[in-house]
Design an enzyme around this catalytic site. Structure first.
Site, PDB file in Angstrom:
ATOM      1  N   HIS A 195      33.668  36.109  38.329  1.00 37.64           N
ATOM      2  CA  HIS A 195      34.855  37.263  39.277  1.00 37.64           C
ATOM      3  C   HIS A 195      35.909  36.161  39.784  1.00 37.64           C
ATOM      4  CE1 HIS A 195      31.723  40.136  38.946  1.00 37.64           C
ATOM      5  NE2 HIS A 195      32.616  41.025  38.678  1.00 37.64           N
ATOM      6  N   ASP A 264      34.682  42.111  29.647  1.00 38.01           N
ATOM      7  CA  ASP A 264      34.473  42.344  30.832  1.00 38.01           C
ATOM      8  C   ASP A 264      36.279  42.320  31.413  1.00 38.01           C
ATOM      9  OD1 ASP A 264      33.371  42.557  33.410  1.00 38.01           O
ATOM     10  OD2 ASP A 264      32.157  40.767  33.234  1.00 38.01           O
TER      11      ASP A 264
END
Length: 492
Positions: A195, A264
């Site tokens: 992330h 993702d």
């Protein structure tokens, strides 16, 4: 440039190819009741799916109206959400069943219990009109300092992870919900959270965590999600999400997966900072992804990604056959998991607490600690995972109203003053000191050492992975904390 309106279809692209390209996109958006006009136009042109977040959730009735509205625009639209359990989810205010999270389920190691927890989550999704669950996590918790997998994994052993994946996938399938094993080919061997930055797994091929993904494929999982991780043994240059060697050669040809492969979220720093979301969308589809997720609510980012894909098709950089192949997989998935008109049968609302109680382990306290002062140390909630910041004091207070406590969700400015204040409040009563992944956050260890040095009778609790023989909940979901609170105060 960020577009505020969808571009007109390029004259050189057939309408069906334009629709195929849109089917390869999953978009996040803002709002709980009104569908933005830009999103409506994307859906009209074939958008494959939407992903819901906490920002889209008020209560169960509102979510049901929203999914009905979305599906009225396009009946085959996939409506997805992250729904792992254990506090990792976005449906708390919509009455989501509380389950303890994967690691606790792996500790109990009862696949039938795992199936019951997965059934409860999937039943709730079905009642809301959500058809895709981006779960379960298939990663193995390999690195002690891995910052992102941890209790989201079913464990540290490939066999344990594999059998619980099978149980989860089969239970979710029985509810008519599409499950999605993630993050292929495994995020548990990294020391970085993708992330925030590009993650790298330097292990040789034979040490990679492929066994759980083989098990998921054998169990019939309809979707896999790729990892934004560079696996140097497979492709030194590109993360898995953008690598043909990994998505095509390994996943399609070697492992034989023919379901939908979704990326993702492209705005994660591992992709956005290195490539940009738009280039990431184009490269991922060319590499073998069938859908790419743009989770941010700014639909301008989705449009940039869409325009990059259409432009690449127009110029020939992205092969038409690749997009049609991806679109066809998404179409089949949409047909298979079209929302059922049948009534949703009830699920076991108590299974999560049952599982959490069975999972509590580690060093039991030498005595009941009623009336304790509870110190709960934990990192700030991860913004992408939406763990809600539940604290142990609240859980203890539910079973012992005489308890007091202090919650600390970050490094204090004045550690000495904090410790002195806690010890004053805990004078004459039992002291409980809880940590959450203390090894990753040295400030927790400093507070523990200072407190236990002056109160060696204090009881230690771990609410993440096990720490030094402490009483352990193996997670910070509400039922995890409730179960460990019951053990502390002798409530069961």
């Amino acid at each position: 440039m960020t577009h505020t309106e969808p571009l007109p279809a390029r004259a050189a692209l057939p309408v069906d190819l334009d629709e195929a390209a849109h089917r390869c996109l999953v978009a996040g958006f803002e709002g709980t009741t009104v569908v933005p006009d830009t999103l409506k136009r994307l859906i009209d042109r074939g958008l494959g799916g939407v992903i819901l977040f906490t920002r889209n959730i008020r209560d169960a009735e509102q979510v049901r109206r929203l999914t009905d509205t979305l599906r009225a625009l396009r009946p085959d639209l996939l409506v997805a959400i992250d729904n792992e359990g254990g506090g990792i989810g976005h449906l708390v205010t919509a009455g989501a069943p509380e389950v303890p999270g994967n690691y606790a389920l792996g500790v109990v190691d009862d696949p039938a219990l795992t199936a019951r927890c997965a059934d409860a989550l999937a039943g709730h999704l079905a009642s809301l009109g959500i058809t895709v669950s981006y779960a379960p996590v298939a990663d193995i918790q390999q690195q002690a300092d891995n910052p992102i997998v941890r209790t989201r994994a079913f464990g540290t052993d490939a066999g344990v992870v594999s059998r619980h994946l099978r149980a989860w996938i089969e239970a979710t399938e029985a509810r008519g919900i599409a499950s999605c094993a993630k993050h292929f080919p495994g995020h548990g061997g990294t020391l970085t959270d993708s992330h925030h930055e590009l993650a790298v797994d330097p292990r040789p091929y034979e040490e990679l965590d492929l066994e759980p993904f083989r098990a998921a494929i054998a169990a019939g999982v309809p979707m896999l999600m790729s990892a934004h991780v560079v696996f140097t043994a497979l492709d030194e240059n590109r993360p898995a999400t953008l690598s043909r060697r990994i998505l095509r050669d390994l996943l399609r040809l070697e492992l034989g997966f023919d379901g939908v492969l979704v990326s993702d979220a492209l705005e994660m720093k591992a992709i956005a900072d290195q490539y940009g979301e738009a280039a990431g969308a184009r490269i991922a589809l060319a590499a073998g992804a069938d859908q790419v997720i743009v989770a941010v609510p700014d639909l301008g980012v989705t449009l940039e990604c869409r325009d990059a894909v259409l432009g690449a098709l127009h110029s020939g950089v992205l092969a038409e056959e690749r997009v049609r192949e991806a679109s066809e997989r998404v179409r089949r998935l949409s047909e298979r998991y079209a929302e059922s008109s049948l009534a949703v049968r009830a699920w076991d609302a108590g299974v999560g607490l049952e599982a959490a109680r069975r999972a509590v382990g580690g060093q039991k306290p030498p005595r009941v600690v009623t009336g304790a002062h509870v110190v709960d140390l934990f990192p700030a909630p991860h913004p992408a995972l939406n763990w809600g910041g539940e604290d142990l004091l609240t859980a203890v207070h539910e079973v012992d109203s005489s308890a007091t406590g202090t919650a600390v969700s970050g490094e204090p400015e004045d550690l000495g003053a904090l410790v002195d204040g806690i010890l004053r409040r805990a004078e004459g009563v039992p002291l409980v000191v809880a940590t959450s992944d203390g090894g990753l956050y040295p400030w927790q260890g400093r507070i523990v050492d200072a407190l236990m040095g002056r109160r060696p009778d204090g009881v230690r609790v771990a609410t993440g992975l096990p720490e030094g023989g402490a009483l352990c909940s193996y997670g910070r979901g509400k039922v995890n904390l409730r179960a460990v609170a019951e053990v502390l105060v002798g409530a069961r």
